[in-house]
Structures are given as structure tokens and as C-alpha cells.
Design a protein around this motif. Structure first.
Motif, PDB file in Angstrom:
ATOM      1  N   VAL A 299       0.874  -1.167   0.000  1.00  0.00           N
ATOM      2  CA  VAL A 299       0.000   0.000   0.000  1.00  0.00           C
ATOM      3  C   VAL A 299       0.911   1.216   0.000  1.00  0.00           C
ATOM      4  N   LEU A 300       0.674   2.117  -0.944  1.00  0.00           N
ATOM      5  CA  LEU A 300       1.541   3.280  -1.071  1.00  0.00           C
ATOM      6  C   LEU A 300       0.824   4.498  -0.507  1.00  0.00           C
ATOM      7  N   ALA A 301       1.298   5.015   0.597  1.00  0.00           N
ATOM      8  CA  ALA A 301       0.649   6.200   1.164  1.00  0.00           C
ATOM      9  C   ALA A 301       0.942   7.397   0.246  1.00  0.00           C
ATOM     10  N   TYR A 302      -0.097   7.997  -0.296  1.00  0.00           N
ATOM     11  CA  TYR A 302       0.082   9.156  -1.194  1.00  0.00           C
ATOM     12  C   TYR A 302       0.193  10.459  -0.411  1.00  0.00           C
ATOM     13  N   LYS A 303      -0.538  10.529   0.705  1.00  0.00           N
ATOM     14  CA  LYS A 303      -0.667  11.815   1.389  1.00  0.00           C
ATOM     15  C   LYS A 303       0.688  12.377   1.845  1.00  0.00           C
TER      16      LYS A 303
ATOM     17  N   VAL B 114      -1.939  10.650 -20.953  1.00  0.00           N
ATOM     18  CA  VAL B 114      -2.890  11.211 -21.915  1.00  0.00           C
ATOM     19  C   VAL B 114      -3.945  10.179 -22.325  1.00  0.00           C
ATOM     20  N   VAL B 115      -3.544   8.914 -22.411  1.00  0.00           N
ATOM     21  CA  VAL B 115      -4.506   7.869 -22.778  1.00  0.00           C
ATOM     22  C   VAL B 115      -5.645   7.844 -21.756  1.00  0.00           C
ATOM     23  N   GLY B 116      -5.281   8.017 -20.507  1.00  0.00           N
ATOM     24  CA  GLY B 116      -6.292   8.030 -19.454  1.00  0.00           C
ATOM     25  C   GLY B 116      -7.230   9.221 -19.592  1.00  0.00           C
TER      26      GLY B 116
ATOM     27  N   THR C 121      -4.508  -0.630 -24.811  1.00  0.00           N
ATOM     28  CA  THR C 121      -3.451  -0.664 -23.802  1.00  0.00           C
ATOM     29  C   THR C 121      -2.088  -0.510 -24.476  1.00  0.00           C
ATOM     30  N   ALA C 122      -1.027  -0.638 -23.683  1.00  0.00           N
ATOM     31  CA  ALA C 122       0.327  -0.514 -24.221  1.00  0.00           C
ATOM     32  C   ALA C 122       0.873  -1.909 -24.541  1.00  0.00           C
ATOM     33  N   PRO C 123       1.728  -2.031 -25.556  1.00  0.00           N
ATOM     34  CA  PRO C 123       2.310  -3.335 -25.879  1.00  0.00           C
ATOM     35  C   PRO C 123       2.963  -3.997 -24.665  1.00  0.00           C
TER      36      PRO C 123
ATOM     37  N   VAL D  90       9.385   3.795 -21.320  1.00  0.00           N
ATOM     38  CA  VAL D  90       9.625   2.688 -20.393  1.00  0.00           C
ATOM     39  C   VAL D  90       8.269   2.152 -19.963  1.00  0.00           C
ATOM     40  N   ALA D  91       7.955   0.928 -20.357  1.00  0.00           N
ATOM     41  CA  ALA D  91       6.648   0.322 -20.059  1.00  0.00           C
ATOM     42  C   ALA D  91       5.516   1.239 -20.525  1.00  0.00           C
ATOM     43  N   GLY D  92       5.724   1.876 -21.692  1.00  0.00           N
ATOM     44  CA  GLY D  92       4.687   2.770 -22.220  1.00  0.00           C
ATOM     45  C   GLY D  92       4.644   4.111 -21.509  1.00  0.00           C
ATOM     46  N   HIS D  93       5.565   4.330 -20.570  1.00  0.00           N
ATOM     47  CA  HIS D  93       5.611   5.611 -19.863  1.00  0.00           C
ATOM     48  C   HIS D  93       6.716   6.460 -20.470  1.00  0.00           C
TER      49      HIS D  93
ATOM     50  N   VAL E 172      17.633   8.995  -8.225  1.00  0.00           N
ATOM     51  CA  VAL E 172      16.652   9.141  -9.315  1.00  0.00           C
ATOM     52  C   VAL E 172      15.271   8.733  -8.814  1.00  0.00           C
ATOM     53  N   ARG E 173      15.228   7.688  -8.020  1.00  0.00           N
ATOM     54  CA  ARG E 173      13.936   7.256  -7.471  1.00  0.00           C
ATOM     55  C   ARG E 173      13.352   8.327  -6.551  1.00  0.00           C
ATOM     56  N   GLU E 174      14.235   8.936  -5.779  1.00  0.00           N
ATOM     57  CA  GLU E 174      13.766   9.958  -4.840  1.00  0.00           C
ATOM     58  C   GLU E 174      13.287  11.216  -5.574  1.00  0.00           C
TER      59      GLU E 174
ATOM     60  N   GLY F 140      11.002   9.499  -9.187  1.00  0.00           N
ATOM     61  CA  GLY F 140       9.976   8.581  -8.706  1.00  0.00           C
ATOM     62  C   GLY F 140      10.180   7.177  -9.222  1.00  0.00           C
ATOM     63  N   PRO F 141       9.414   6.231  -8.665  1.00  0.00           N
ATOM     64  CA  PRO F 141       9.561   4.832  -9.091  1.00  0.00           C
ATOM     65  C   PRO F 141       9.262   4.646 -10.574  1.00  0.00           C
ATOM     66  N   VAL F 142       8.414   5.527 -11.133  1.00  0.00           N
ATOM     67  CA  VAL F 142       8.033   5.377 -12.535  1.00  0.00           C
ATOM     68  C   VAL F 142       9.254   5.411 -13.458  1.00  0.00           C
TER      69      VAL F 142
HETATM   70  N1  COA Z   1       1.573   5.016  -8.235  1.00  0.00           N
HETATM   71  C1  COA Z   1       2.719   4.761  -7.586  1.00  0.00           C
HETATM   72  N2  COA Z   1       3.700   3.961  -8.050  1.00  0.00           N
HETATM   73  C2  COA Z   1       3.497   3.395  -9.234  1.00  0.00           C
HETATM   74  C3  COA Z   1       2.341   3.610  -9.983  1.00  0.00           C
HETATM   75  C4  COA Z   1       1.351   4.462  -9.435  1.00  0.00           C
HETATM   76  N3  COA Z   1       0.228   4.744 -10.094  1.00  0.00           N
HETATM   77  N4  COA Z   1       2.434   2.910 -11.133  1.00  0.00           N
HETATM   78  C5  COA Z   1       3.607   2.267 -11.114  1.00  0.00           C
HETATM   79  N5  COA Z   1       4.252   2.556  -9.956  1.00  0.00           N
HETATM   80  C6  COA Z   1       5.539   2.044  -9.523  1.00  0.00           C
HETATM   81  C7  COA Z   1       5.578   0.538  -9.569  1.00  0.00           C
HETATM   82  O1  COA Z   1       5.087  -0.032  -8.380  1.00  0.00           O
HETATM   83  C8  COA Z   1       7.047   0.273  -9.742  1.00  0.00           C
HETATM   84  O2  COA Z   1       7.655   0.453  -8.482  1.00  0.00           O
HETATM   85  P1  COA Z   1       8.915  -0.446  -8.004  1.00  0.00           P
HETATM   86  O3  COA Z   1      10.083   0.121  -8.703  1.00  0.00           O
HETATM   87  O4  COA Z   1       8.945  -0.194  -6.530  1.00  0.00           O
HETATM   88  O5  COA Z   1       8.612  -1.846  -8.382  1.00  0.00           O
HETATM   89  C9  COA Z   1       7.537   1.427 -10.586  1.00  0.00           C
HETATM   90  O6  COA Z   1       6.534   2.450 -10.441  1.00  0.00           O
HETATM   91  C10 COA Z   1       7.707   1.105 -12.055  1.00  0.00           C
HETATM   92  O7  COA Z   1       6.452   0.762 -12.618  1.00  0.00           O
HETATM   93  P2  COA Z   1       6.287   0.003 -14.011  1.00  0.00           P
HETATM   94  O8  COA Z   1       7.359   0.490 -14.927  1.00  0.00           O
HETATM   95  O9  COA Z   1       4.888   0.134 -14.470  1.00  0.00           O
HETATM   96  O10 COA Z   1       6.675  -1.480 -13.682  1.00  0.00           O
HETATM   97  P3  COA Z   1       5.866  -2.628 -12.950  1.00  0.00           P
HETATM   98  O11 COA Z   1       6.876  -3.704 -12.757  1.00  0.00           O
HETATM   99  O12 COA Z   1       5.140  -2.138 -11.761  1.00  0.00           O
HETATM  100  O13 COA Z   1       4.775  -3.122 -14.019  1.00  0.00           O
HETATM  101  C11 COA Z   1       3.874  -3.642 -16.178  1.00  0.00           C
HETATM  102  C12 COA Z   1       5.128  -3.540 -15.313  1.00  0.00           C
HETATM  103  C13 COA Z   1       4.246  -4.072 -17.552  1.00  0.00           C
HETATM  104  C14 COA Z   1       2.930  -4.659 -15.555  1.00  0.00           C
HETATM  105  C15 COA Z   1       3.175  -2.248 -16.190  1.00  0.00           C
HETATM  106  O14 COA Z   1       4.096  -1.261 -16.567  1.00  0.00           O
HETATM  107  C16 COA Z   1       2.003  -2.134 -17.142  1.00  0.00           C
HETATM  108  O15 COA Z   1       0.937  -2.631 -16.892  1.00  0.00           O
HETATM  109  N6  COA Z   1       2.182  -1.432 -18.265  1.00  0.00           N
HETATM  110  C17 COA Z   1       1.243  -1.334 -19.392  1.00  0.00           C
HETATM  111  C18 COA Z   1       0.029  -0.455 -19.264  1.00  0.00           C
HETATM  112  C19 COA Z   1       0.295   0.999 -19.045  1.00  0.00           C
HETATM  113  O16 COA Z   1       0.269   1.418 -17.926  1.00  0.00           O
HETATM  114  N7  COA Z   1       0.538   1.826 -20.057  1.00  0.00           N
HETATM  115  C20 COA Z   1       0.736   3.256 -19.905  1.00  0.00           C
HETATM  116  C21 COA Z   1       0.280   4.134 -21.014  1.00  0.00           C
HETATM  117  S1  COA Z   1      -0.899   3.496 -22.159  1.00  0.00           S
END
Ligand code: COA
Ligand code: AMP
Length: 636
Positions: free
Chosen positions: A174-178, A287-289, A334-336, A502-505, A564-566, A569-571
């Protein structure tokens, strides 16, 4: 249908007035526009100038008025909690009107900015629509960004109000956002007056008296607010996206063009009818969202699925099939990466056999290059068309696609097919001349861009011009390179700037370099995007240490990763940094990131003629092998 695409595409470019005014008739206007295209200040254009409308009205109230009130507008499906909840158009309209009343009571009015930092809960969409209802400008920030990134956006957007939740749910935690919100506000120079916090049952956020308000309490005390008419050219939202530096770009979307274009895409690109169930498995932070979880499906009278979870692990690689079956989804976007993850966990799609997905007609993929192996896998198992399409945060809707509602073309793997009506896509060389069919160059779009794209960057018109319009006068520079084949199929090959996917991000390596450079032991650094089987690309860092630094290199690399994470962010998914003695550069001092990337990916590379010292390349190879990348180089 043969020839229909060519005819519609030609008309969209030759008679944009006729084409877009026809599309605009599907939208409810308070006042019709005076000028369909205001081209009085090229290269800046405005669509539907003088028109007045309300986006939220077009998404919600009008459907209730037209008899769609009982139909589900939004289905929230959380694979994290097992909860599903359906909201009819009537219910969603009431919830949005009441929340709009709650934020109006906090002083939010037309033109004010509101930052939304929320997990994937229905309240995120409710908050966006409530802002649209009041003519307030929302800016949604993805939950995976760190407080420092959120603070940068707060400083730029200067929100009156922020809306957040006590927590988000990631697999196993569980990720505390506040606390992140609090830190961001602490770091920011432009503080919001108020924050409204949704308390989720998993975590109770501590509230700051005088500033923070509980969502439920704010709503309980509120009266429903009516839709506020706004100019078609007024901003609906600002969405920050990675630029070439640590300062993200605030992509502005206006109300009128956005409503017209998005509504048009649902039928024409996605081939979806009002009343059907549509699912964009993305996040409201992207933007997709914005376009395809919230605005377009609602504008079109569809039922939109808002999914909280991952394609795998929540609980397994059958989750997507479960959602499709349970909600009778017609089309998924969705993303590939999501499909690569499913394919990795369930290579023979065994889990698919447990579900009835006969409702499912089309899969749409975007956000990054679709690799043919993943496309083929999805086609073979789902037995429906798998449509790759190309678009960007800046454009808000697809530039290139196989338009399912116009004339489906045979799919060529590796190409998102043809320019969508409204888009005049060209390929230019470095001098701005059009190249031959099949030759690679910069992918550009002739101005004016169609409605619903971005008229400018938030408070940064010069940057808008410099970043997108300066390089090729008369064209929008997409930042992607590619080619167009003899049949008009567009191929998107690579970014021409420092953006990686990276993962569609979408992320900026430049922004990561800024963070790494701030480490006290780092003299110089570079970040590249290395190929990754799951995420498409992942960032890799190279660090040159300051003279005299004798600390453990592994420790410094670990600190760099943590930094970089700090800060971002994790993204960022930044997990690997290698310490190197020096970086390969041209004689004029430009870092050869492209060559480093080829080495990391184990591809053949040529030593660039302009390299200052070729001996550095084998050193890079060696450092990369030390961190698990880069096969023995095949030197060409
Ligand atoms: N809030 C907080 N943290 C988030 C988050 C959110 N909304 N979304 C992702 N994170 C975190 C993850 O928990 C992960 O943290 P970690 O380094 O502690 O493990 C980190 O950000 C990286 O996330 P991600 O690159 O998405 O990797 P993942 O291993 O969690 O998931 C996939 C991999 C493939 C399952 C996921 O990226 C995915 O479903 N991608 C396709 C769909 C999508 O989102 N597309 C985006 C645009 S269309
Ligand atoms: P974003 O703004 O996050 O949507 O990212 C846009 C970038 O993602 C584009 O400029 C491309 O580099 C990449 N992209 C998006 N869709 C595709 C696609 N279908 N094929 C190749 N690249 C894509």
C-alpha cells in the motif's frame, strides 16, 4: 468500403471547414463558433473560435437528457481489492455535480487550476469531470512521480486546490500518497489554498487542519453545481509530459476542439458505438487516461471501464480476460508492454481458455513501438484485429491508425498504418526537404494541426514554438523519426530527442542526467534507453566520478539509483548505473549516446568518424557487461 478512407482523408485536408464543422455537429454547443479555424496568427491556430460549450455537459448531462441515464457510464474494477462498482450516467452526473459544488465552495472557479494526484479510483475521473464542469483547469499528475516532480508541476500550474487520496495500491504494498503530497507542497513555492483528500480504507491520511478537507465531508456539505459555459478555446486541462530537460512541458488542451475530435475518433478510429463497453487500460495520469478512460468514451455515450491493477500478478495473467468477460468489453486499448507481460507469464495463453470473451472485437495498442512478436501473439490467441496506432501527449488522439470505423486496411506489422483524417504526415530530411517514399527522416505534420491537439504549452508559448514549430517552418515536429512506404503506411522508428518509453511511460533521459549530475561524486554522466524484453526500454546510467573520489564505486552507483527514485519517482524504473572512466564524445564534445545504446543492446555499431577517442568504446562495453548489458561488440 474501398476508397472510403482516401476520400475522407482527402476531404479532411482539402475542406477542413466542411469536415470539422460536420464533426462538430455531434457536440452540444451553448453558442456556435464564429470562426471554425482562427488562422490570424500563424503558426498559432485556434479551432472553433467564438464557440461556447461545456465539456462535462457533453460527457454526462446530455446523455441523461437524451435517455441514457440508466446506462452504466463508468465501471470501476479493482483487481487490487476485488471491488467492482458501476455508475450509471445519472449517478455519475449527480456525483460530479456534487463534487463540483464542493470544490466551488472552496473557491474554485473558471480558469483556476486544480492538481489531481490520485490512484486509479472512480473519484479521479469524478474530480476531472467536476473541474471541467466549472471550467477549472485540471492537471493530473501520475502517482508514480516523486514529490519533487509534483512540486515542479505545482510551481508551474499554481493550483488553487489539490485533490488526492490517502493511498494507492501496488502489488503487495500500500503506497501512502498523502505524505508525498505533503512533501511536494513543502517543496513547492506556489502553495495551494486547500487540499481535498479521499480517505481509502487501507490507510487513513493525517489531515493538516485549516488546509486539508475530507472528500466525503466536503461533498456532504455541498450543493450540486451547474455546468459553466466556457469558450471553445479556453483550456480544459494541462498535462505535463517529459521534455528535454528536468522542466516538464505543460501540454494544454482546449475545450472545443478536444470535444469534437475525441467524439469523432470513437466511431471513426475505434469503430465503437454509443452504448458499447470500452476499456482503456492505462492510468488517468497519462494522456490515454484523459482521452480514452474519461473524455472520449463518455462523450460518445459508451460505458468506460476504469481498472486498478496490473496485467499480470493481480492475481495472474488472466486478469484482462476476466475484465473483458465480466463487463462484456468490446474494445481494449493498452500498451504493448502489458501484452508482453501477459505473454511472458502465460506464453500459450492457457488462462484465456477459462474465459468467454466473445464480446471482444478489437485490441488497440499504442504508447511505444509494437514489436511484431507481441502483435502476432495477440492476433493468434485473441483472434481479433490487433491495431497498432501512433500518438502523443501533445496530439491527444491518434495521428496514424488503421481506422476501424472508416475502412480497415491489411495490417503490416511494424506500422500503425495510415495518417488519420485531419493529419497530413510527411517525412523531412535535415534541410526540411521531403524525402523519397521509404527513406527515413523526421516525421512531421503539416500545420495547422487538427482540432483537439495542443494550441500551446502552459505559460510557455516561446517554448512551444522552439520545441515543436521552429525546426521545420509550417510543420509540427513530432520528435519521432520514421518513414512512409509506397502504400502510405507510416513507420515510427525512434525518437530524435532524449525521450524514452519505459513500459509505455514517457521519460526524459535528460531529466535523469540532471539528477545524476547533482550527486556530489559525479563529474559527468549520461543516460540512455537500453532495449528491454518486457518494458521496451529501460534507462541505463553512466557515471564519471570526480577526480580524487576513492569511495566504493558500487556504493556510488547505488546512491545514484536511489537519487533518481527519490527525485523523479519509481516510474523512472532507473535501476542500473555503471561507473566509467570517461564518456565517448565527438571532437566537439557531444556525448555519443546513440553508439552507447547500440553497445548496450549488443548491436553492431560503427565507430563514429567524429569520435574524439575510439579507445573509450571498448571501455564502455566492458562497463556495460559488468552490469549485465552489452554482448561482445561486433565492430563494423
Ligand atoms: N503510483 C505509484 N507507483 C506506481 C504507480 C502508481 N500509479 N504505477 C507504477 N508505480 C511504480 C511501480 O510499483 C514500480 O515500483 P517499483 O520500482 O517499486 O517496483 C515502478 O513504479 C515502475 O512501474 P512500471 O514500470 O509500471 O513497472 P511494474 O513492474 O510495476 O509493471 C507492467 C510492469 C508491464 C505490468 C506495467 O508497466 C504495465 O501494466 N504497463 C502497461 C500499461 C500501461 O500502464 N501503459 C501506460 C500508457 S498506455
Ligand atoms: P506519450 O506522449 O507518452 O504518449 O509518448 C509519445 C511517444 O511514444 C511518441 O512520440 C512515440 O515515440 C511513442 N509512440 C507512441 N505510440 C507509438 C506507436 N504506435 N509506435 C511507435 N511509437 C509510439
Amino acid at each position: 468500403m474501398a476508397g472510403r478512407y482516401a476520400e475522407i482523408h482527402r476531404r479532411s485536408l482539402e475542406d477542413p471547414e466542411g469536415f470539422w464543422s460536420e464533426a462538430a455537429s455531434a457536440i452540444h454547443w451553448e453558442k456556435r463558433w464564429d470562426r471554425l479555424l482562427d488562422d490570424s496568427r500563424p503558426p498559432f491556430y485556434r479551432w472553433f473560435a467564438g464557440g461556447v460549450l461545456n465539456t462535462c455537459y457533453n460527457c454526462l448531462d446530455r446523455h441523461v437528457a437524451e435517455g441514457r441515464g440508466q446506462q452504466a457510464a463508468l465501471i470501476y474494477d479493482s483487481a487490487m481489492t476485488g471491488q467492482t462498482q458501476s455508475f450509471s450516467y445519472t449517478e455519475l452526473t449527480d456525483l460530479v455535480a456534487r463534487f463540483a459544488g464542493a470544490i466551488a465552495a472552496q473557491g474554485v472557479a473558471k480558469g483556476d487550476r486544480v492538481i489531481i494526484y490520485m490512484p486509479m479510483v472512480p473519484e479521479a475521473a469524478i474530480a476531472m469531470l467536476a473541474c471541467a464542469r466549472l471550467g477549472a483547469v485540471h492537471s493530473v499528475v501520475f502517482g508514480g512521480f516523486a514529490p519533487a516532480e509534483l512540486a515542479t508541476r505545482i510551481n508551474d500550474a499554481k493550483p488553487k486546490l489539490m485533490i488526492s487520496a490517502s493511498c494507492g495500491l501496488e502489488p503487495g504494498r500500500v503506497l501512502a500518497y498523502k505524505p508525498l503530497l505533503d512533501q511536494a507542497i513543502e517543496l513547492a513555492t506556489a502553495k495551494p489554498d486547500r487540499c481535498i483528500i479521499l480517505q481509502r480504507p487501507q490507510v487513513k491520511a493525517e489531515m493538516k487542519p485549516g488546509r486539508d478537507l475530507d472528500w466525503q465531508e466536503a461533498v456532504a456539505a455541498a450543493k450540486p453545481a451547474a455546468c459553466v459555459p466556457v469558450a471553445a478555446t479556453d483550456p480544459l486541462y494541462v498535462l505535463y509530459t517529459s521534455g528535454t530537460t528536468g522542466q516538464p512541458k505543460g501540454v494544454v488542451r482546449d475545450n472545443g476542439g478536444h470535444a469534437v475530435a475525441l467524439k469523432w475518433t470513437m466511431k471513426n478510429i475505434y469503430g465503437v458505438e454509443p452504448g458499447e463497453v470500452w476499456w482503456a487500460a492505462s492510468d488517468v495520469g497519462w494522456v490515454v487516461g484523459h482521452s480514452y478512460i474519461v473524455y472520449a468514451p463518455l462523450m460518445h455515450g459508451c460505458t468506460s471501464v476504469l481498472f486498478e491493477g496490473k496485467p499480470v500478478g493481480t492475481p495472474d495473467a488472466g486478469t484482462y480476460w476476466r475484465v473483458i468477460q465480466q463487463h462484456k468489453v468490446s474494445a481494449l486499448f493498452t500498451a504493448p508492454t502489458a501484452f508482453r507481460a501477459i505473454k511472458r507469464d502465460d506464453p500459450d495463453a492457457k488462462l484465456l481458455r477459462n474465459y468467454d470473451i466473445r464480446s471482444f472485437r478489437t485490441l488497440f495498442l499504442a504508447g511505444e513501438r509494437s514489436d511484431p512478436a507481441t502483435l502476432e501473439w495477440a492476433e493468434a490467441h485473441l483472434k481479433v484485429p490487433v491495431i497498432d496506432h501512433w500518438w502523443q501527449t501533445e496530439t491527444g488522439w491518434p495521428i496514424v491508425a488503421d481506422c476501424m470505423g472508416i475502412e480497415p486496411f491489411p495490417v503490416k506489422h511494424g506500422s500503425p498504418t495510415k495518417a488519420v483524417p485531419g493529419w497530413d504526415v510527411r517525412v523531412l530530411d535535415g534541410e526540411g526537404h521531403e524525402v523519397k517514399r521509404g527513406d527515413i527522416g523526421a516525421l512531421v505534420c503539416k500545420l495547422p494541426l487538427p482540432p483537439g491537439t495542443f494550441p500551446t504549452l502552459w505559460n510557455a508559448e516561446q517554448r512551444f514554438f522552439d520545441s515543436y514549430l521552429r525546426a521545420y517552418p509550417g510543420f509540427y515536429n513530432t520528435g519521432d523519426a520514421g518513414f512512409i512506404d509506397e502504400e502510405g503506411y507510416v513507420y515510427v522508428m525512434a525518437r530524435t530527442d532524449d525521450v524514452i518509453n519505459v513500459a509505455g511511460h514517457r521519460l526524459s533521459t535528460g531529466a535523469m542526467e540532471e539528477v545524476l549530475a547533482s550527486h556530489p561524486d559525479v563529474a559527468e554522466c549520461a543516460v540512455i534507453g537500453a532495449a528491454d524484453d518486457l518494458k521496451g526500454q529501460v534507462p541505463l546510467g553512466f557515471l564519471v566520478l570526480k577526480a580524487g573520489v576513492s569511495r566504493d564505486e558500487h556504493k556510488i552507483a547505488e546512491e545514484a539509483v536511489a537519487l533518481v527514485r527519490e527525485r523523479i519517482g519509481p516510474v523512472a524504473a532507473f535501476r542500473t548505473a555503471a561507473v566509467v572512466k570517461r564518456l565517448p564524445k565527438t571532437r566537439s564534445g557531444k556525448i555519443l549516446r546513440g553508439t552507447m545504446q547500440k553497445i548496450a543492446d549488443g548491436e553492431e555499431y560503427k565507430t563514429p568518424a567524429t569520435i574524439d577517442d575510439p579507445a573509450i568504446l571498448p571501455e564502455i562495453g566492458e562497463a556495460l557487461r559488468g552490469v549485465g548489458y552489452g554482448k561482445e561488440p561486433d565492430k563494423g
